[in-house]
Structures are given as C-alpha cells and as structure tokens.
Design a protein around this motif. Structure first.
Motif, PDB file in Angstrom:
ATOM      1  N   LEU A  55      -6.369   3.867 -13.476  1.00 55.19           N
ATOM      2  CA  LEU A  55      -6.789   3.316 -14.764  1.00 55.19           C
ATOM      3  C   LEU A  55      -5.907   2.123 -15.162  1.00 55.19           C
ATOM      4  O   LEU A  55      -6.407   1.116 -15.689  1.00 55.19           O
ATOM      5  N   ALA A  56      -4.618   2.238 -14.888  1.00 59.55           N
ATOM      6  CA  ALA A  56      -3.696   1.142 -15.199  1.00 59.55           C
ATOM      7  C   ALA A  56      -4.059  -0.110 -14.396  1.00 59.55           C
ATOM      8  O   ALA A  56      -3.951  -1.238 -14.909  1.00 59.55           O
ATOM      9  N   LYS A  57      -4.487   0.066 -13.169  1.00 56.45           N
ATOM     10  CA  LYS A  57      -4.901  -1.068 -12.327  1.00 56.45           C
ATOM     11  C   LYS A  57      -6.120  -1.747 -12.939  1.00 56.45           C
ATOM     12  O   LYS A  57      -6.188  -2.987 -13.038  1.00 56.45           O
ATOM     13  N   GLU A  58      -7.083  -0.933 -13.385  1.00 55.39           N
ATOM     14  CA  GLU A  58      -8.303  -1.468 -13.983  1.00 55.39           C
ATOM     15  C   GLU A  58      -7.993  -2.249 -15.260  1.00 55.39           C
ATOM     16  O   GLU A  58      -8.610  -3.282 -15.535  1.00 55.39           O
ATOM     17  N   GLN A  59      -7.037  -1.741 -16.046  1.00 57.90           N
ATOM     18  CA  GLN A  59      -6.748  -2.341 -17.353  1.00 57.90           C
ATOM     19  C   GLN A  59      -5.536  -3.270 -17.343  1.00 57.90           C
ATOM     20  O   GLN A  59      -5.097  -3.738 -18.392  1.00 57.90           O
ATOM     21  N   ASN A  60      -4.987  -3.516 -16.165  1.00 60.51           N
ATOM     22  CA  ASN A  60      -3.830  -4.405 -16.034  1.00 60.51           C
ATOM     23  C   ASN A  60      -2.696  -3.964 -16.971  1.00 60.51           C
ATOM     24  O   ASN A  60      -2.156  -4.757 -17.758  1.00 60.51           O
ATOM     25  N   ALA A  61      -2.344  -2.696 -16.880  1.00 62.49           N
ATOM     26  CA  ALA A  61      -1.336  -2.127 -17.777  1.00 62.49           C
ATOM     27  C   ALA A  61       0.022  -2.005 -17.102  1.00 62.49           C
ATOM     28  O   ALA A  61       0.112  -1.864 -15.874  1.00 62.49           O
ATOM     29  N   ILE A  62       1.051  -2.084 -17.934  1.00 60.23           N
ATOM     30  CA  ILE A  62       2.419  -1.788 -17.496  1.00 60.23           C
ATOM     31  C   ILE A  62       2.681  -0.319 -17.800  1.00 60.23           C
ATOM     32  O   ILE A  62       2.286   0.177 -18.859  1.00 60.23           O
ATOM     33  N   ILE A  63       3.368   0.377 -16.900  1.00 57.28           N
ATOM     34  CA  ILE A  63       3.631   1.806 -17.092  1.00 57.28           C
ATOM     35  C   ILE A  63       5.112   2.036 -17.402  1.00 57.28           C
ATOM     36  O   ILE A  63       5.991   1.599 -16.655  1.00 57.28           O
ATOM     37  N   LEU A  64       5.367   2.697 -18.518  1.00 50.83           N
ATOM     38  CA  LEU A  64       6.700   3.196 -18.843  1.00 50.83           C
ATOM     39  C   LEU A  64       6.640   4.713 -18.720  1.00 50.83           C
ATOM     40  O   LEU A  64       5.708   5.329 -19.238  1.00 50.83           O
ATOM     41  N   TYR A  65       7.621   5.317 -18.054  1.00 52.05           N
ATOM     42  CA  TYR A  65       7.495   6.761 -17.848  1.00 52.05           C
ATOM     43  C   TYR A  65       8.810   7.508 -18.060  1.00 52.05           C
ATOM     44  O   TYR A  65       9.892   6.990 -17.812  1.00 52.05           O
ATOM     45  N   THR A  66       8.646   8.729 -18.565  1.00 47.85           N
ATOM     46  CA  THR A  66       9.766   9.669 -18.742  1.00 47.85           C
ATOM     47  C   THR A  66       9.361  10.968 -18.062  1.00 47.85           C
ATOM     48  O   THR A  66       8.769  11.856 -18.676  1.00 47.85           O
ATOM     49  N   LEU A  67       9.661  11.043 -16.770  1.00 42.02           N
ATOM     50  CA  LEU A  67       9.334  12.222 -15.966  1.00 42.02           C
ATOM     51  C   LEU A  67      10.638  12.800 -15.427  1.00 42.02           C
ATOM     52  O   LEU A  67      11.376  12.105 -14.723  1.00 42.02           O
ATOM     53  N   VAL A  68      10.922  14.052 -15.763  1.00 41.75           N
ATOM     54  CA  VAL A  68      12.211  14.622 -15.369  1.00 41.75           C
ATOM     55  C   VAL A  68      12.212  15.220 -13.967  1.00 41.75           C
ATOM     56  O   VAL A  68      13.270  15.464 -13.395  1.00 41.75           O
ATOM     57  N   GLN A  69      11.022  15.436 -13.409  1.00 42.93           N
ATOM     58  CA  GLN A  69      10.948  16.020 -12.071  1.00 42.93           C
ATOM     59  C   GLN A  69      10.930  14.911 -11.013  1.00 42.93           C
ATOM     60  O   GLN A  69      10.108  13.992 -11.072  1.00 42.93           O
ATOM     61  N   THR A  70      11.824  15.024 -10.034  1.00 41.22           N
ATOM     62  CA  THR A  70      11.983  13.991  -9.009  1.00 41.22           C
ATOM     63  C   THR A  70      10.690  13.725  -8.250  1.00 41.22           C
ATOM     64  O   THR A  70      10.309  12.572  -8.011  1.00 41.22           O
ATOM     65  N   ASN A  71       9.977  14.796  -7.876  1.00 41.94           N
ATOM     66  CA  ASN A  71       8.753  14.604  -7.087  1.00 41.94           C
ATOM     67  C   ASN A  71       7.676  13.861  -7.868  1.00 41.94           C
ATOM     68  O   ASN A  71       6.906  13.070  -7.306  1.00 41.94           O
ATOM     69  N   MET A  72       7.643  14.054  -9.185  1.00 43.31           N
ATOM     70  CA  MET A  72       6.663  13.356 -10.022  1.00 43.31           C
ATOM     71  C   MET A  72       7.023  11.878 -10.149  1.00 43.31           C
ATOM     72  O   MET A  72       6.144  11.002 -10.098  1.00 43.31           O
ATOM     73  N   ARG A  73       8.320  11.602 -10.295  1.00 44.66           N
ATOM     74  CA  ARG A  73       8.751  10.201 -10.366  1.00 44.66           C
ATOM     75  C   ARG A  73       8.449   9.480  -9.053  1.00 44.66           C
ATOM     76  O   ARG A  73       7.957   8.345  -9.048  1.00 44.66           O
ATOM     77  N   ASP A  74       8.754  10.148  -7.951  1.00 44.93           N
ATOM     78  CA  ASP A  74       8.508   9.547  -6.633  1.00 44.93           C
ATOM     79  C   ASP A  74       7.019   9.258  -6.428  1.00 44.93           C
ATOM     80  O   ASP A  74       6.645   8.200  -5.894  1.00 44.93           O
ATOM     81  N   ALA A  75       6.175  10.183  -6.869  1.00 45.11           N
ATOM     82  CA  ALA A  75       4.730   9.997  -6.717  1.00 45.11           C
ATOM     83  C   ALA A  75       4.245   8.809  -7.545  1.00 45.11           C
ATOM     84  O   ALA A  75       3.409   8.014  -7.079  1.00 45.11           O
ATOM     85  N   LEU A  76       4.782   8.675  -8.757  1.00 47.99           N
ATOM     86  CA  LEU A  76       4.377   7.560  -9.618  1.00 47.99           C
ATOM     87  C   LEU A  76       4.840   6.221  -9.030  1.00 47.99           C
ATOM     88  O   LEU A  76       4.096   5.227  -9.035  1.00 47.99           O
ATOM     89  N   ILE A  77       6.052   6.197  -8.503  1.00 44.91           N
ATOM     90  CA  ILE A  77       6.574   4.980  -7.873  1.00 44.91           C
ATOM     91  C   ILE A  77       5.680   4.553  -6.702  1.00 44.91           C
ATOM     92  O   ILE A  77       5.335   3.370  -6.555  1.00 44.91           O
ATOM     93  N   GLU A  78       5.283   5.503  -5.873  1.00 43.29           N
ATOM     94  CA  GLU A  78       4.423   5.201  -4.727  1.00 43.29           C
ATOM     95  C   GLU A  78       3.061   4.671  -5.160  1.00 43.29           C
ATOM     96  O   GLU A  78       2.531   3.711  -4.589  1.00 43.29           O
ATOM     97  N   CYS A  79       2.499   5.309  -6.189  1.00 43.22           N
ATOM     98  CA  CYS A  79       1.190   4.868  -6.687  1.00 43.22           C
ATOM     99  C   CYS A  79       1.268   3.467  -7.290  1.00 43.22           C
ATOM    100  O   CYS A  79       0.350   2.652  -7.123  1.00 43.22           O
ATOM    101  N   CYS A  80       2.348   3.180  -7.986  1.00 40.11           N
ATOM    102  CA  CYS A  80       2.529   1.853  -8.578  1.00 40.11           C
ATOM    103  C   CYS A  80       2.678   0.793  -7.492  1.00 40.11           C
ATOM    104  O   CYS A  80       2.168  -0.331  -7.616  1.00 40.11           O
TER     105      CYS A  80
END
Length: 270
Positions: A55-80
């Motif tokens: 959805l962020a790609k479609e809307q040209n959005a910047i993502i700010l995130y507060t995820l405390v779990q390492t695996n979730m942060r890693d997944a978001l980094i890869e997707c970005c």
C-alpha cells in the motif's frame, strides 16, 4: 507544496511513532498542511507488513515504525528494500544500543510501556479512593470498594487502607462505635470483601493512652479506659457477626502482615 504521506507502523497502538512524526513534520509544516498520517497499530504478522508496504508503494508513502520484535523489523526492512520505500526505524537503534550497553536481551514484548502507565494510573486511582472513603466519610464508597475494613478506633484501618491502595486495591474503611449505627451499605456488600480488624483490649488501652499523650491530652480519658474499650469490642463483635465477614487479629502484627492475609483471602475468593 509537495504532499507528504506518512505511514506509522507499530506493534502497539502507534502513539510514540505518531508523536515523533508530528514533532518532525511541525519543523517544516507547523499546521501539518499537505500531510497525510496513517497509523497501522497492533501489527503482529509478516503478512500485515507485506500488505502495508504494498500500500505504501501505491501511495508513495514514507514508513516510520516502532516494532520491538527483531524478526518484524527485519521483515519490514526487506519489504521496504523490495519496493524501494523510504523508512525510519524509531526504536530498533535504541534497543540495540541498550542491549550492547547492558549486556541484556530485550523482552521484545509489544505495549510494555503502556502496561506500566496503566498500572501507575490504577495505583493513583486506588490511593485517591482510599483517601476519599477513609474513616467512613462517605458510605457510598463501600459499594464501589474492592476491600472494606471495619474496626474500632486505632486498629490501623487507615495505614492498612493506604498500603493496600499501593497494591492497586480500592479500599474503604469504617470506624465502629456503639453510639453510631453502622451505615446500611455495610450490610449490602459481599461479606468476602469485608474484613474486621480486632485487637486485644490491653494493647488497645496502651495505644490509645499513647495517642492521648501525643496530642497533649490526659491519658485517663474515657477513650482509653478498659471498660470503654470492652464496650466497643462487644459492639464490633455484634456488627461482624451480622455481616458474616472475616476477622483478623492485628495485635502485634505489622501492617504488611495484615495486608498479605487480606490479599491472600481476596485472591482465594476470586
């Protein structure tokens, strides 16, 4: 003016990320003009992260995130990286810094700070409740209380109320004297949450004499006489029998000990 589109992604409610985003944006656009903020709270799966980044790609959005779990942060980094999205990790670097500095692993449990805040406010609410309904000031509090304490004067009702309030229990207490009828609300509550505090006449005689001396009065006042104390304890016995509540002997017992007995009894009956 260029439109700014920001996604706030969090495994809790996203309040921290939104506050940081607004603080930064205000340095460019004080009224947040031409800015869209969308919060994505309680993100707990990698599938959610994939959907958000698409959805962020479609809307040209910047993502700010507060995820405390390492695996979730890693997944978001890869997707970005996959979608070539701009993103900022607001909590990961701080967690890594603290982990290295302390030599400890983080709990990685979402929402802990919010749980701590809720716990604090519950304690403050309970303390205010104990003050408001101390010494039988307003019998309506008896119906709202988690714990009700009754007893004759100088049986540590108020100190015990405050101690239990610090444990987040809402406590009301009522002094019993023969000349005053107990409030009707006292007989409408669940007996399991009511506790009578009793003490030996000799100990109470000593405590009351000390109290009279401390406030500059003669220690042979009726308040401290054994005969008067015995009358009050008889009245106390009559009231607790009518309620059917538990009685705790507080003679030579610390407030903490009495509190533990009260809490254990409440715990067993819940």
């Amino acid at each position: 003016m260029k439109m700014l589109n920001l996604f706030i992604v969090s495994d809790s409610i996203g309040e921290t990320g939104e506050l940081v985003a607004k603080a930064a944006i205000s340095q460019f656009r004080p009224g947040l003009q031409h800015t869209k903020l969308k919060r994505f709270p309680h993100i707990d799966s990698i599938d959610h992260i994939k959907e958000i980044t698409e959805l962020a790609k479609e809307q040209n959005a910047i993502i700010l995130y507060t995820l405390v779990q390492t695996n979730m942060r890693d997944a978001l980094i890869e997707c970005c990286k996959q979608y070539q999205l701009e993103s900022v990790d607001l909590i990961g670097p701080v967690l890594n810094l603290l982990e290295n500095s302390l030599g400890e692993k983080p709990f990685e449990e979402p929402g802990l700070v919010r749980k701590l805040d809720e716990d604090y406010f519950k304690k403050i609410e309970a303390i205010e409740f104990a003050v408001k309904y101390d010494d039988g000031r307003d019998p309506r509090g008896l119906l709202q209380a988690d714990i009700v304490l009754i007893g004759v004067s100088r049986t540590s009702k108020t100190p015990l109320s405050q101690y239990l309030a610090n444990k987040r229990y809402k406590v009301a207490n009522v002094p019993l004297v023969p000349e005053v009828e107990p409030p009707e609300e006292l007989f409408q509550i669940d007996p399991a949450k009511c506790f009578g505090l009793v003490i030996t006449p000799e100990k109470l005689n000593f405590i009351r004499k000390e109290r009279l001396i401390a406030i500059g009065l003669n220690d042979d006042a009726s308040y401290a006489k054994i005969e008067r104390i015995n009358d009050e304890i008889k009245h106390f016995d009559k009231v607790v029998r009518r309620i059917g509540c538990r009685v705790i002997d507080v003679t030579n017992r610390a407030v903490e000990e009495t509190a533990n007995e009260v809490i254990n009894h409440i715990f067993k009956n819940n």
